[in-house]
Design a protein around this motif. Sequence first.
Motif, short mmCIF file in Angstrom:
data_model
loop_
_atom_site.label_atom_id
_atom_site.label_comp_id
_atom_site.label_asym_id
_atom_site.label_seq_id
_atom_site.Cartn_x
_atom_site.Cartn_y
_atom_site.Cartn_z
N GLN A 115 0.68 -1.23 -0.03
CA GLN A 115 0.07 0.03 0.15
C GLN A 115 0.80 1.21 -0.01
OE1 GLN A 115 -2.46 -0.92 3.36
NE2 GLN A 115 -4.13 -0.60 2.41
N LEU A 116 1.96 1.12 0.78
CA LEU A 116 2.83 2.31 0.77
C LEU A 116 3.61 2.78 -0.38
CD1 LEU A 116 4.25 1.64 4.37
CD2 LEU A 116 2.45 3.65 3.68
N ILE A 117 3.85 1.65 -0.99
CA ILE A 117 4.53 1.79 -2.50
C ILE A 117 3.74 2.32 -3.27
CG2 ILE A 117 6.00 0.70 -4.33
CD1 ILE A 117 7.13 -1.16 -1.97
N VAL A 118 2.54 1.69 -3.53
CA VAL A 118 1.78 2.08 -4.60
C VAL A 118 1.27 3.54 -4.27
CG1 VAL A 118 -0.56 1.67 -5.47
CG2 VAL A 118 0.98 -0.32 -5.01
N ARG A 119 0.68 3.86 -3.39
CA ARG A 119 0.40 5.14 -2.63
C ARG A 119 1.16 6.02 -2.86
NH1 ARG A 119 -3.99 4.34 2.43
NH2 ARG A 119 -5.25 2.66 1.54
N GLY A 120 2.58 5.98 -2.53
CA GLY A 120 3.68 6.61 -2.97
C GLY A 120 4.01 6.75 -4.03
N GLY A 121 3.78 5.82 -4.93
CA GLY A 121 4.28 6.08 -6.44
C GLY A 121 3.26 6.88 -7.11
N LEU A 122 1.92 6.73 -6.74
CA LEU A 122 0.92 7.54 -7.38
C LEU A 122 1.20 9.00 -6.87
CD1 LEU A 122 -2.42 5.11 -7.11
CD2 LEU A 122 -0.94 5.79 -9.25
N GLY A 123 1.65 9.29 -5.82
CA GLY A 123 1.53 10.42 -5.10
C GLY A 123 2.68 11.20 -5.71
N GLY A 124 3.68 10.66 -6.03
CA GLY A 124 5.02 11.06 -6.65
C GLY A 124 4.55 11.47 -8.09
N ALA A 125 4.13 10.59 -8.81
CA ALA A 125 3.73 10.99 -10.14
C ALA A 125 2.68 12.21 -10.33
CB ALA A 125 3.02 9.78 -10.55
N ILE A 126 1.60 11.99 -9.50
CA ILE A 126 0.59 13.22 -9.54
C ILE A 126 1.43 14.36 -9.21
CG2 ILE A 126 -1.32 14.08 -8.52
CD1 ILE A 126 -2.49 11.34 -8.14
N LEU A 127 2.40 14.66 -8.21
CA LEU A 127 3.00 15.74 -7.74
C LEU A 127 3.85 15.97 -8.98
CD1 LEU A 127 2.76 17.69 -5.35
CD2 LEU A 127 4.74 16.94 -4.57
#
Length: 289
Positions: free
Chosen positions: A27-39
């Motif tokens: 969950q942390l990797i996926v949510r972090g990946g999406l968060g980074g890409a969106i930013l």
Amino acid sequence: MDYVKPGEVLGSMIEAGKAKAELGIMQLIVRGGLGGAILACATTLAFTAAAQTKIPMVGAILFPVGFVMIILLGLELVTGSFALIPLAVLEKRTTVRRMLGNYFWVILGHLIGCAVYAVLYGLTITKMGTDLSNPMVQTLITASEGKTTAYQSLGAEGIGLAFIKAMLCNWMVTLGAVMAMTSRSTSGKILAMWLPILTFFGQGFEHTVVNFFVIPAGMMLGANVTMADWWIWNGIPVLLGNFAGGLLFTGLLFYLSQKGSRPGAIAAAELPGRVEAGLPGTPALEKSL
């Protein structure tokens, strides 16, 4: 009323920090990946707007769209967690080990998400590597060098400058996460969190996750920056500065200012922003950042 009082916000911050510390690695990797890409996507939007209008503040006004998407979707941004999880540790709702684990896996996700977007965006603005005339190519190269070798030219003072700019940045970023908890309506949350994010971006402060995209993207496009330049002159000092700013200016100082105002008579499960899994009506966005 939509407004949530500061004492209740503190309770929400602690509960959000606890819930974030308990998320699984995937969950942390996926949510972090999406968060980074969106930013990263919001960063290129801001750069494009500034280039088109010749007014950098226009880009700053638009940049918070990425932050809003991350919050409303319940994704992860490690810089926001720098203020929330330490409060849960302070209140003995989670452990230092869980806090550090959250930071590590979310940062890994950010690096992956930002790298993927950097490659895709680079292929887009260079027409699959065949044309370097797009002005955004030079914008990213200049930004990448400005965030690394420009500090290097100042020596030790450059590291100090990057650290200070990172502290100031994450004071505002973590305020964005907290301000989102001051309203129960979606529109109120958006407006509240928009203000501090615009403030940090408009002043050119240093944000770890934005730099996870800008610096590698510039390197891919030809910036005179090495991996050592990235991490010595920006990556490490900015990460530490972001942590210090979020922990001190927003986390600890807000905690001290509101500790006596918490609604002690209210059961923890009834606090606004309760984020435990399985509770009905849980607002997912309080888990983000």
